[in-house]
Design a protein around this motif. Structure first.
Motif, PDB file in Angstrom:
ATOM      1  N   HIS A 245       0.525   9.421  11.165  1.00  0.00           N
ATOM      2  CA  HIS A 245       0.764   9.038   9.783  1.00  0.00           C
ATOM      3  C   HIS A 245      -0.214   9.676   8.813  1.00  0.00           C
ATOM      4  CE1 HIS A 245       2.247   5.532  12.334  1.00  0.00           C
ATOM      5  NE2 HIS A 245       3.261   6.322  12.081  1.00  0.00           N
ATOM      6  N   ALA A 246      -0.973  10.680   9.269  1.00  0.00           N
ATOM      7  CA  ALA A 246      -1.827  11.455   8.360  1.00  0.00           C
ATOM      8  C   ALA A 246      -1.770  12.940   8.677  1.00  0.00           C
ATOM      9  CB  ALA A 246      -3.269  10.963   8.455  1.00  0.00           C
ATOM     10  N   ALA A 247      -1.779  13.272   9.979  1.00  0.00           N
ATOM     11  CA  ALA A 247      -1.925  14.673  10.365  1.00  0.00           C
ATOM     12  C   ALA A 247      -0.628  15.355  10.774  1.00  0.00           C
ATOM     13  CB  ALA A 247      -2.927  14.775  11.520  1.00  0.00           C
ATOM     14  N   SER A 248       0.276  14.626  11.435  1.00  0.00           N
ATOM     15  CA  SER A 248       1.406  15.366  12.026  1.00  0.00           C
ATOM     16  C   SER A 248       2.775  14.851  11.617  1.00  0.00           C
ATOM     17  CB  SER A 248       1.278  15.371  13.559  1.00  0.00           C
ATOM     18  OG  SER A 248       1.352  14.060  14.075  1.00  0.00           O
ATOM     19  N   GLY A 286       2.814   5.606  -5.210  1.00  0.00           N
ATOM     20  CA  GLY A 286       1.764   5.497  -4.190  1.00  0.00           C
ATOM     21  C   GLY A 286       0.452   5.027  -4.787  1.00  0.00           C
ATOM     22  N   PHE A 287       0.098   5.573  -5.968  1.00  0.00           N
ATOM     23  CA  PHE A 287      -1.158   5.202  -6.617  1.00  0.00           C
ATOM     24  C   PHE A 287      -1.161   3.731  -7.025  1.00  0.00           C
ATOM     25  CE2 PHE A 287      -3.491   4.634 -10.648  1.00  0.00           C
ATOM     26  CZ  PHE A 287      -4.774   4.864 -10.177  1.00  0.00           C
ATOM     27  N   VAL A 288      -0.085   3.288  -7.676  1.00  0.00           N
ATOM     28  CA  VAL A 288      -0.003   1.900  -8.132  1.00  0.00           C
ATOM     29  C   VAL A 288      -0.038   0.930  -6.954  1.00  0.00           C
ATOM     30  CG1 VAL A 288       1.499   0.191  -9.243  1.00  0.00           C
ATOM     31  CG2 VAL A 288       1.175   2.438 -10.292  1.00  0.00           C
ATOM     32  N   MET A 289       0.610   1.313  -5.849  1.00  0.00           N
ATOM     33  CA  MET A 289       0.695   0.421  -4.698  1.00  0.00           C
ATOM     34  C   MET A 289      -0.622   0.313  -3.935  1.00  0.00           C
ATOM     35  SD  MET A 289       3.546  -1.091  -4.692  1.00  0.00           S
ATOM     36  CE  MET A 289       3.530  -1.809  -3.058  1.00  0.00           C
ATOM     37  N   TYR A 290      -1.463   1.364  -3.961  1.00  0.00           N
ATOM     38  CA  TYR A 290      -2.702   1.209  -3.197  1.00  0.00           C
ATOM     39  C   TYR A 290      -3.810   0.537  -4.008  1.00  0.00           C
ATOM     40  CZ  TYR A 290      -4.664   5.864  -4.722  1.00  0.00           C
ATOM     41  OH  TYR A 290      -5.149   6.943  -5.407  1.00  0.00           O
ATOM     42  N   LEU A 291      -3.593   0.295  -5.292  1.00  0.00           N
ATOM     43  CA  LEU A 291      -4.612  -0.394  -6.097  1.00  0.00           C
ATOM     44  C   LEU A 291      -4.922  -1.806  -5.595  1.00  0.00           C
ATOM     45  CD1 LEU A 291      -3.699   0.692  -9.747  1.00  0.00           C
ATOM     46  CD2 LEU A 291      -5.629   1.460  -8.363  1.00  0.00           C
ATOM     47  N   ALA A 301      -2.374   4.274   3.789  1.00  0.00           N
ATOM     48  CA  ALA A 301      -0.946   4.582   3.926  1.00  0.00           C
ATOM     49  C   ALA A 301      -0.342   4.924   2.571  1.00  0.00           C
ATOM     50  CB  ALA A 301      -0.213   3.390   4.539  1.00  0.00           C
ATOM     51  N   TYR A 302      -0.635   4.108   1.552  1.00  0.00           N
ATOM     52  CA  TYR A 302      -0.109   4.400   0.214  1.00  0.00           C
ATOM     53  C   TYR A 302      -0.754   5.658  -0.377  1.00  0.00           C
ATOM     54  CZ  TYR A 302       2.477   0.014   0.092  1.00  0.00           C
ATOM     55  OH  TYR A 302       3.374  -0.995   0.359  1.00  0.00           O
ATOM     56  N   SER A 303      -2.032   5.866  -0.055  1.00  0.00           N
ATOM     57  CA  SER A 303      -2.687   7.098  -0.488  1.00  0.00           C
ATOM     58  C   SER A 303      -2.012   8.319   0.126  1.00  0.00           C
ATOM     59  CB  SER A 303      -4.171   7.059  -0.082  1.00  0.00           C
ATOM     60  OG  SER A 303      -4.780   8.308  -0.275  1.00  0.00           O
ATOM     61  N   THR A 304      -1.597   8.194   1.399  1.00  0.00           N
ATOM     62  CA  THR A 304      -0.904   9.298   2.069  1.00  0.00           C
ATOM     63  C   THR A 304       0.428   9.596   1.383  1.00  0.00           C
ATOM     64  OG1 THR A 304      -1.930   8.766   4.193  1.00  0.00           O
ATOM     65  CG2 THR A 304       0.104  10.064   4.265  1.00  0.00           C
ATOM     66  N   ILE A 305       1.164   8.554   0.998  1.00  0.00           N
ATOM     67  CA  ILE A 305       2.430   8.746   0.279  1.00  0.00           C
ATOM     68  C   ILE A 305       2.186   9.549  -0.996  1.00  0.00           C
ATOM     69  CG2 ILE A 305       4.220   7.533  -1.051  1.00  0.00           C
ATOM     70  CD1 ILE A 305       4.007   5.254   1.052  1.00  0.00           C
TER      71      ILE A 305
END
Length: 479
Positions: A245-248, A286-291, A301-305
């Motif tokens: 969920h980050a690299a592949s 993604g930004f609003v959701m990881y706040l 996870a939200y930052s990755t989105i």
């Protein structure tokens, strides 16, 4: 190159079978060995490619009546991405030696052979997808990664884990319908499954094929409206989260979209327009959701989105005709894989040593573990795009390409300004958590943290170094 490429793809599958046949305690060592051999295979393939002049080559593996079903594409992009997805598989396998053990305060249990078997299958499937020269090959490995994802997300076998795994499987399988549609249209109109045949399609059919691939890419890379599976997938063991969920796995989407753009010749403008709009909406979602997130893995996870939306933005600019944006998108895939994997493995190390990954309970990390404090800082700076870390050298050319394109497409100027605002806001928010969690006096959980095993420390040090150096490697590779 044909033999090296095939070897690299097949070796992890052979290793996966052996992990299930050898004694339980030997499974993790078999995984290390075969992950290392596959990693050496990607480097050998890259060495052979550059030694022979660095010219792109397509190798046919399986044809029926002159219809190529499976083949390999060996070029600068495929070799670069193969090195990172397989190499990080090895890094995660090494990290798992320490993490999947009784010393883990959050999940005190030894890794089962099935954990290492599915990790190896995933490594092989990623190598196969990246090196595939046909849309049929991409589709096969696309589905294998989905099945492995289901197994690894549900690894702890809790009701929540099963539900999360099923959601990931269903959403990504729905996304694969886009690839099925694209494969069918390509074959009906050209009589082949080769990706390079996209360039010969009529504009109307090419648009439909590109949208089919884009739909599949959105699902796999957790972009709106198919983003809902990724935050719940954080129920997986943290090494799995770092790798899949980050690299592949989440990079599968952006990679198949990039490969379609590379192979498609003149891309219809509407593809780039839809891609840009989808990317900027997803970025802010993604930004609003990881706040509000307090769980470090859900925040990531939200930052990755949001970060994947930057890659889609770069590739959409490429579809509008920017070569600089295409280079930015490819190097973004490479650089982000190291930085985000580092941040996930820092989160995993904190849960291992402290028994929690809830940010309010983690303060004074630098005093408790200088390595984790430095790792947190480097990863945050890299993801936010602060020089001299690798994220800057992906994000800066993306912004530059956007402003260049805005001379022809004036509506892109506010899009670029919005992306810059999101980037600055991300830096501010991550800096806020850095100040609350890393500096200051240690909390109870940090005071009582247990020491990290050597295998985990080693991988963190490697990823810290690569979060600085990977941009140099990517630049030299692509140019």
């Amino acid at each position: 190159m044909e033999m090296i490429g095939l070897f690299t793809i097949l070796v992890p599958f052979v290793g996966a079978i052996l992990t299930l046949l050898v004694p339980r305690q030997s499974a993790k060592w078999v995984c290390q060995l075969f992950a290392a051999i596959a990693t050496l295979g990607t480097w050998a393939l890259a060495y052979k490619f550059f030694a022979e002049g660095g010219a792109s080559e397509t190798i046919s593996l399986l044809s029926i009546d002159h219809i190529q079903l499976f083949g390999l594409v060996v070029d600068k992009v495929s070799t670069l991405i193969a090195v990172v997805v397989v190499g990080l598989g090895l890094i995660v396998a090494i990290y798992s030696l320490g993490y999947m053990s009784k010393g883990n305060k959050e999940h005190p249990q030894e890794g089962e052979p099935r954990y290492y078997a599915f990790l190896l299958i995933f490594i092989g499937a990623m190598a196969g997808l990246v090196l595939s020269s046909t849309i049929l090959g991409q589709l096969l490995f696309f589905e294998i990664t989905g099945a492995c994802s289901w197994s690894l997300i549900s690894y702890y076998q809790t009701p929540v884990a099963y539900k999360s795994a099923l959601k990931a499987l269903i959403v990504t399988h729905i996304a694969s319908l886009g690839l099925f549609l694209a494969a069918a249209l390509l074959f009906v109109n050209t009589g082949t499954f080769e990706l390079t045949a996209i360039a010969s399609l009529s504009p109307a059919v090419k648009t439909m094929v590109m949208f089919g691939i884009m739909f599949a890419a959105w699902g796999k890379s957790a972009q709106l409206p198919m983003q809902m599976w990724l935050p719940d997938a954080m129920n997986a063991p943290t090494p799995v989260s770092a790798y899949l969920h980050a690299a592949s796995m989440v990079k599968v989407g952006v990679y198949i979209f990039a490969r379609a753009i590379l192979s498609g010749g003149q891309i219809p403008e509407i593809v780039g327009i839809v891609g840009v709009i989808g990317a900027i909406i997803t970025m802010f979602y993604g930004f609003v959701m990881y706040l509000p997130q307090k769980d470090m893995k859900r925040l990531l996870a939200y930052s990755t989105i949001a970060q994947l939306a930057y890659i889609f933005l770069a590739l959409s600019f490429a579809a509008l005709g920017s070569n600089l944006a295409l280079e930015s998108g490819v190097t973004y895939i490479f650089n982000h894989a190291f930085a985000k994997s580092l941040l996930f493995l820092v989160a995993g190390s904190l849960s291992y040593a402290c028994g929690t990954r809830m940010l309010p309970k983690l303060t004074g990390i630098m005093k408790g573990s200088p390595l984790l404090g430095v790792g947190f800082c480097v990863a945050v700076m890299a993801i936010a795009g602060v020089p001299p870390f690798n994220g800057f050298f992906s994000k800066f050319p993306l912004i530059e390409a956007g402003f260049q394109l805005s001379a022809q497409h004036s509506w892109l100027t506010p899009i670029i300004v919005l992306a810059l605002i999101e980037s600055v806001a991300t830096f501010g928010w991550l800096l806020y958590w850095f100040g609350k969690s890393v500096v200051g006096e240690p909390s109870e959980a940090v005071k009582e943290m247990s020491p990290l095993p050597g295998s985990m420390k080693f991988t963190l040090i490697v990823l810290i170094a690569m979060s600085v150096l990977s941009s140099v490697i990517a630049s030299a590779w692509i140019h």
